[in-house]
Structure formats: C-alpha cells, structure tokens
Design a protein around this motif. Structure first.
Motif, mmCIF file in Angstrom:
data_model
loop_
_atom_site.group_PDB
_atom_site.id
_atom_site.type_symbol
_atom_site.label_atom_id
_atom_site.label_comp_id
_atom_site.label_asym_id
_atom_site.label_seq_id
_atom_site.Cartn_x
_atom_site.Cartn_y
_atom_site.Cartn_z
ATOM 1 N N LYS A 44 42.362 27.030 -0.135
ATOM 2 C CA LYS A 44 43.783 27.239 -0.413
ATOM 3 C C LYS A 44 44.678 27.151 0.813
ATOM 4 O O LYS A 44 45.886 27.214 0.692
ATOM 5 C CB LYS A 44 43.983 28.621 -1.052
ATOM 6 N N ILE A 45 44.117 27.023 1.992
ATOM 7 C CA ILE A 45 44.904 27.191 3.207
ATOM 8 C C ILE A 45 44.990 25.882 3.987
ATOM 9 O O ILE A 45 43.967 25.280 4.307
ATOM 10 C CB ILE A 45 44.286 28.286 4.095
ATOM 11 N N ALA A 46 46.219 25.448 4.291
ATOM 12 C CA ALA A 46 46.426 24.297 5.167
ATOM 13 C C ALA A 46 46.344 24.777 6.610
ATOM 14 O O ALA A 46 46.915 25.815 6.956
ATOM 15 C CB ALA A 46 47.785 23.659 4.890
ATOM 16 N N ILE A 47 45.645 24.044 7.460
ATOM 17 C CA ILE A 47 45.404 24.487 8.829
ATOM 18 C C ILE A 47 45.947 23.478 9.829
ATOM 19 O O ILE A 47 45.621 22.289 9.761
ATOM 20 C CB ILE A 47 43.891 24.708 9.086
ATOM 21 N N PHE A 51 48.959 33.224 10.370
ATOM 22 C CA PHE A 51 48.851 32.905 8.940
ATOM 23 C C PHE A 51 50.189 33.168 8.289
ATOM 24 O O PHE A 51 50.836 34.183 8.574
ATOM 25 C CB PHE A 51 47.764 33.775 8.305
ATOM 26 N N ILE A 52 50.623 32.283 7.392
ATOM 27 C CA ILE A 52 51.918 32.451 6.742
ATOM 28 C C ILE A 52 51.860 31.943 5.311
ATOM 29 O O ILE A 52 51.213 30.928 5.021
ATOM 30 C CB ILE A 52 53.037 31.726 7.538
ATOM 31 N N CYS A 53 52.514 32.669 4.419
ATOM 32 C CA CYS A 53 52.607 32.258 3.025
ATOM 33 C C CYS A 53 53.930 32.769 2.472
ATOM 34 O O CYS A 53 54.303 33.924 2.726
ATOM 35 C CB CYS A 53 51.433 32.831 2.225
ATOM 36 N N THR A 54 54.647 31.945 1.744
ATOM 37 C CA THR A 54 55.952 32.328 1.220
ATOM 38 C C THR A 54 55.896 32.519 -0.291
ATOM 39 O O THR A 54 55.075 31.924 -0.992
ATOM 40 C CB THR A 54 57.022 31.276 1.559
ATOM 41 N N TYR A 55 56.797 33.363 -0.759
ATOM 42 C CA TYR A 55 56.926 33.650 -2.189
ATOM 43 C C TYR A 55 58.294 33.166 -2.640
ATOM 44 O O TYR A 55 59.324 33.582 -2.090
ATOM 45 C CB TYR A 55 56.795 35.153 -2.423
ATOM 46 N N LYS A 56 58.334 32.286 -3.604
ATOM 47 C CA LYS A 56 59.591 31.812 -4.171
ATOM 48 C C LYS A 56 59.351 31.325 -5.590
ATOM 49 O O LYS A 56 58.219 31.002 -5.967
ATOM 50 C CB LYS A 56 60.215 30.718 -3.312
ATOM 51 N N GLN A 79 51.923 27.479 -1.042
ATOM 52 C CA GLN A 79 50.825 27.034 -0.195
ATOM 53 C C GLN A 79 50.726 27.873 1.069
ATOM 54 O O GLN A 79 51.692 28.021 1.820
ATOM 55 C CB GLN A 79 51.054 25.573 0.211
ATOM 56 N N ALA A 80 49.559 28.454 1.308
ATOM 57 C CA ALA A 80 49.334 29.240 2.518
ATOM 58 C C ALA A 80 48.998 28.308 3.683
ATOM 59 O O ALA A 80 48.395 27.254 3.491
ATOM 60 C CB ALA A 80 48.195 30.228 2.297
ATOM 61 N N LYS A 81 49.394 28.728 4.903
ATOM 62 C CA LYS A 81 49.172 27.901 6.083
ATOM 63 C C LYS A 81 48.669 28.743 7.242
ATOM 64 O O LYS A 81 49.014 29.919 7.374
ATOM 65 C CB LYS A 81 50.483 27.221 6.523
ATOM 66 N N ILE A 82 47.874 28.133 8.087
ATOM 67 C CA ILE A 82 47.605 28.655 9.421
ATOM 68 C C ILE A 82 48.183 27.637 10.386
ATOM 69 O O ILE A 82 47.907 26.440 10.283
ATOM 70 C CB ILE A 82 46.104 28.871 9.656
ATOM 71 N N MET A 83 49.005 28.125 11.302
ATOM 72 C CA MET A 83 49.751 27.233 12.183
ATOM 73 C C MET A 83 49.870 27.861 13.564
ATOM 74 O O MET A 83 49.575 29.045 13.744
ATOM 75 C CB MET A 83 51.142 26.976 11.603
ATOM 76 N N PRO A 84 50.264 27.087 14.565
ATOM 77 C CA PRO A 84 50.463 27.665 15.898
ATOM 78 C C PRO A 84 51.463 28.825 15.862
ATOM 79 O O PRO A 84 52.478 28.754 15.157
ATOM 80 C CB PRO A 84 50.991 26.488 16.721
ATOM 81 N N TYR A 85 51.171 29.874 16.624
ATOM 82 C CA TYR A 85 52.092 31.008 16.734
ATOM 83 C C TYR A 85 53.411 30.510 17.299
ATOM 84 O O TYR A 85 53.461 29.832 18.328
ATOM 85 C CB TYR A 85 51.492 32.066 17.666
ATOM 86 N N GLN A 86 54.509 30.815 16.609
ATOM 87 C CA GLN A 86 55.813 30.268 16.988
ATOM 88 C C GLN A 86 56.930 31.071 16.344
ATOM 89 O O GLN A 86 56.698 31.810 15.374
ATOM 90 C CB GLN A 86 55.916 28.818 16.520
ATOM 91 N N PRO A 87 58.152 30.940 16.856
ATOM 92 C CA PRO A 87 59.292 31.584 16.208
ATOM 93 C C PRO A 87 59.542 30.976 14.835
ATOM 94 O O PRO A 87 59.206 29.814 14.580
ATOM 95 C CB PRO A 87 60.457 31.290 17.161
ATOM 96 N N ASP A 108 64.572 37.582 -3.759
ATOM 97 C CA ASP A 108 63.819 36.697 -4.651
ATOM 98 C C ASP A 108 62.851 35.811 -3.863
ATOM 99 O O ASP A 108 62.114 35.019 -4.450
ATOM 100 C CB ASP A 108 64.758 35.832 -5.495
ATOM 101 N N GLU A 109 62.857 35.960 -2.526
ATOM 102 C CA GLU A 109 61.915 35.232 -1.687
ATOM 103 C C GLU A 109 61.354 36.170 -0.614
ATOM 104 O O GLU A 109 62.066 37.048 -0.118
ATOM 105 C CB GLU A 109 62.588 34.026 -1.011
ATOM 106 N N TYR A 110 60.085 35.957 -0.271
ATOM 107 C CA TYR A 110 59.421 36.792 0.721
ATOM 108 C C TYR A 110 58.509 35.928 1.585
ATOM 109 O O TYR A 110 58.072 34.847 1.177
ATOM 110 C CB TYR A 110 58.585 37.891 0.037
ATOM 111 N N THR A 111 58.213 36.432 2.783
ATOM 112 C CA THR A 111 57.261 35.779 3.667
ATOM 113 C C THR A 111 56.191 36.790 4.070
ATOM 114 O O THR A 111 56.512 37.876 4.554
ATOM 115 C CB THR A 111 57.953 35.227 4.929
ATOM 116 N N PHE A 112 54.933 36.412 3.832
ATOM 117 C CA PHE A 112 53.790 37.229 4.218
ATOM 118 C C PHE A 112 53.118 36.554 5.403
ATOM 119 O O PHE A 112 52.893 35.344 5.381
ATOM 120 C CB PHE A 112 52.793 37.354 3.064
ATOM 121 N N MET A 113 52.780 37.341 6.442
ATOM 122 C CA MET A 113 52.178 36.780 7.638
ATOM 123 C C MET A 113 51.072 37.679 8.172
ATOM 124 O O MET A 113 51.037 38.882 7.880
ATOM 125 C CB MET A 113 53.238 36.574 8.732
#
Length: 367
Positions: A20-23, A50-55, A61-69, A170-175
């Motif tokens: 489930k996770i894009a890397i 790790f980041i995943c948004t709710y909308k 789609q959950a992602k693992i990405m470089p640590y960034q602002p 109505d939108e959230y970000t989980f990290m």
C-alpha cells in the motif's frame, strides 16, 4: 501486507511484502554514525518520513518520502482550532544489531482513542504498522546503539482542511517521523506541586495525547524552571490530589507500597505506567491505584515513610524525583538502597534492549 504478530511471546514484525505504500528514497543519506549516540532529545531527524492524507471521507495513498517541510494553507484548521494528536514510541537496537519496539499496539490504539476524542478520523491499524515497519526498515541505521539512546518515534495527525469556521476539518494528514535521541533527563529532578494552574478538567481532553494539552503546560512549567525546578506535578481542580508529573505519570512509594493516581478523563493512560504496575505486581510488590493527596505526601516525607518518588513515561522512561515543593516549602525525598525507581528502570530497559527474557510479551522484533 503487514504480518504484525499478535502472539504474546517473541512477536515479530515482517516487512517482506509491501502493498500500500509508495516509497521515494533519499539519494544521499545525511546520517553521521560518528555522532549518532548522545544527541539532544528530539532535535534531529532521520532521512525519511511516512505520510498519508485523509480527504473525501477516505485515507489516500500512503507514502514514504525524504524528510522535508510541508506546505499548508494559512487557513488549515490545525492552526485555528488545534485538532492535533500524537504518540511517543521508541525503537531499540541490541548488541547484535537486532531492532525492537516496546508495546507498539498500545500506542496504535491510543492515538486512535485520542483522534476520536478530537473528532478526527481513526487511522487504520494495518496501515499504521505497515508504515511504521517499512520506515523502520529503511532508516534502521539511524537507531543508536549505546545504552540510554534510542530512536524516538513520533506518529501524529493534524487537521489540514481549509476554513476558519469553527467545525471539524474535512481533511487530515497522518505522519510518522523519527529522531535519534539520547537520555531525556541525565539526573534526578526537582518538582513543584501545582497550586494554581491545572493541566486538565473533568470532561476535557486530559486523557488524550492532544497537542494543546502540552502547549498549555509550557507557561507554568517555564515559571517553575525560572524558580529552579525541572517540572510540575499537576493536581486536580481543587489542588488537593496528585495527578501527573510534567509530561509523565507520577509514582510514590510509601514504605513498601507503590501508589499512583488512577487513570481518568484527566490523566493519560501511560504505556510505561501500566508496564511498571505489571512489573511490580509480578514481583509481589503491593500496588495501589488510588488518589494520593498532597497532605499525605508531605506527611510521609516528614515522618520518613516516603521511600521513593518518580515520573514515568516513554521519553524519560523513569526519572527519580529528589525534591518537591509545595507552598514555598521544599521537601527532600530520601535516597534508599534498592529504590523502586532504579529497579523498574533497569528491568524495563533490560526488556527493551533485549538483555533479558520478556515474560510479558512486550518486546516486538523487526525482521
């Protein structure tokens, strides 16, 4: 799919199959192994997050990405109405390089309990562990190796929907982010017992790990620090009974009885707290989960019955309290041989660092 095992002993996390996770990995790691141990707690961060948004009513789609602002609109609800919850966890590396977590299922359940209390969507259990396991596998080299050092793990969720009208987002970000960290405290601490400020109220969000609970503590805690103390012991609304110690649960040993306040709408159900209670009962130590008054504590100190006092939480593990103050009077906590605070800290960390057998099934290995 994560195969997070539910067995009580030798639980293992497996990350062989990720569905489930894009890397996206960093091209060059910023890891400096020479300075990995002994870093100031929570001050530096690993290569990835790790980041995943709710909308639209669903997690995307959950992602693992470089640590960034990240970029959010000025009208994002978290800035205006404080919908934000978090957890604190740790990963440990033993002398053979194996990686372990400590009771991660407790943290997963608690962040969803906190989210529900703040009208936020619960994050799926399977995706929580899949994201955590995968991120740990990718950034495993960031886990410190020296005793007292660990990889601090911060899962959190914030409201990112736009709009400044007072209503849930109505939108959230989980990290999930990681921070290699040394000891939270390096010595016993001095505390002041709250006489005016309160941490939480009945019917409020004290039992949730809501960001606002901690932000509201900063001002009175800073005043305590200016007076020479390290933390505050929070009391109930009447300032009669002990509740929490700073960002930790508080324990008191009177003679040979271990006492801690019962969990409630005001007091966080700490993972370290419940582990200490189980450790004590396992060894036949008498434990009382009951209210303890400030007057009872002071009387025990004056007549010599107060044998130990300590805070307990994920970040600090266990930190002994050497002095407490109330109404401008300082009370010293005597140092006895075989302090419970030293005993339980050694027993907990021995389990966490895989130095002893784990009779409770708390330790979870990453494979």
């Amino acid at each position: 799919m994560s195969t997070f095992a539910k067995t009580k002993k030798d639980r293992i996390m497996n990350t062989d199959t990720i569905s489930k996770i894009a890397i996206e990995r960093v091209k060059i790691s910023k890891l400096d192994k020479a300075t990995l141990n002994g870093r100031r707690f929570g001050s530096t961060f690993t290569d990835h997050m790790f980041i995943c948004t709710y909308k639209n009513g669903a997690w995307q789609q959950a992602k693992i990405m470089p640590y960034q602002p990240l970029e959010f609109a000025p009208s994002a609800r978290v800035f205006h109405y404080g919908q934000a919850v978090f957890e604190g966890m740790k990963a440990y590396k033993d002398k053979n390089g194996k990686v372990f977590l400590f009771r991660p299922d407790e943290n997963q359940r608690r962040i969803n309990k906190s989210a529900k209390r703040l009208a936020m969507p619960e994050f799926p259990e399977e995706l929580f562990f899949e994201g955590l396991e995968t991120l740990l596998k990718i950034d495993k080299e960031w886990i410190p190796t020296e005793d007292g050092n660990s990889l601090y793990i911060r899962p959190f969720m914030i409201a990112t929907g736009n709009g400044i009208f007072a209503a849930p987002s109505d939108e959230y970000t989980f990290m999930i982010i990681f921070s290699p960290s040394g000891k939270y405290y390096t010595k016993d601490v001095k505390v002041v017992i709250a006489e005016h400020y309160s941490r939480a109220a009945n019917g409020g969000v004290g039992a949730a790990k809501a960001a606002g609970n901690y932000g509201a503590q900063f001002y009175p805690t800073q005043k305590a620090i200016e007076q020479g103390y390290d933390q505050i012991i929070w009391t109930d609304s009447t300032h009669t009974y002990l509740e929490e110690a700073g960002t930790m649960n508080v324990f008191v040993r009177i003679n040979d009885t271990l006492i801690t306040a019962p969990t409630s709408e005001r007091i966080l159900d700490g993972v370290t707290r419940k582990s200490i209670i189980e450790l004590a009962k396992h060894q036949g130590i008498k434990v009382e989960e009951r209210r303890i008054s400030v007057d009872e504590l002071k009387e025990a100190s004056l007549n010599g019955d107060l044998k130990d006092m300590f805070g307990a939480g994920t970040a600090a593990v266990i930190v002994p309290i050497s002095h407490f103050s109330h109404k401008d009077v300082d009370y010293e906590v005597q140092i006895v041989t075989n302090r419970y605070s030293d005993l339980f800290k050694r027993q907990l960390t021995d389990i966490q660092y895989n130095r002893v057998e784990d009779p409770f099934g708390w330790r979870v290995e990453l494979k």
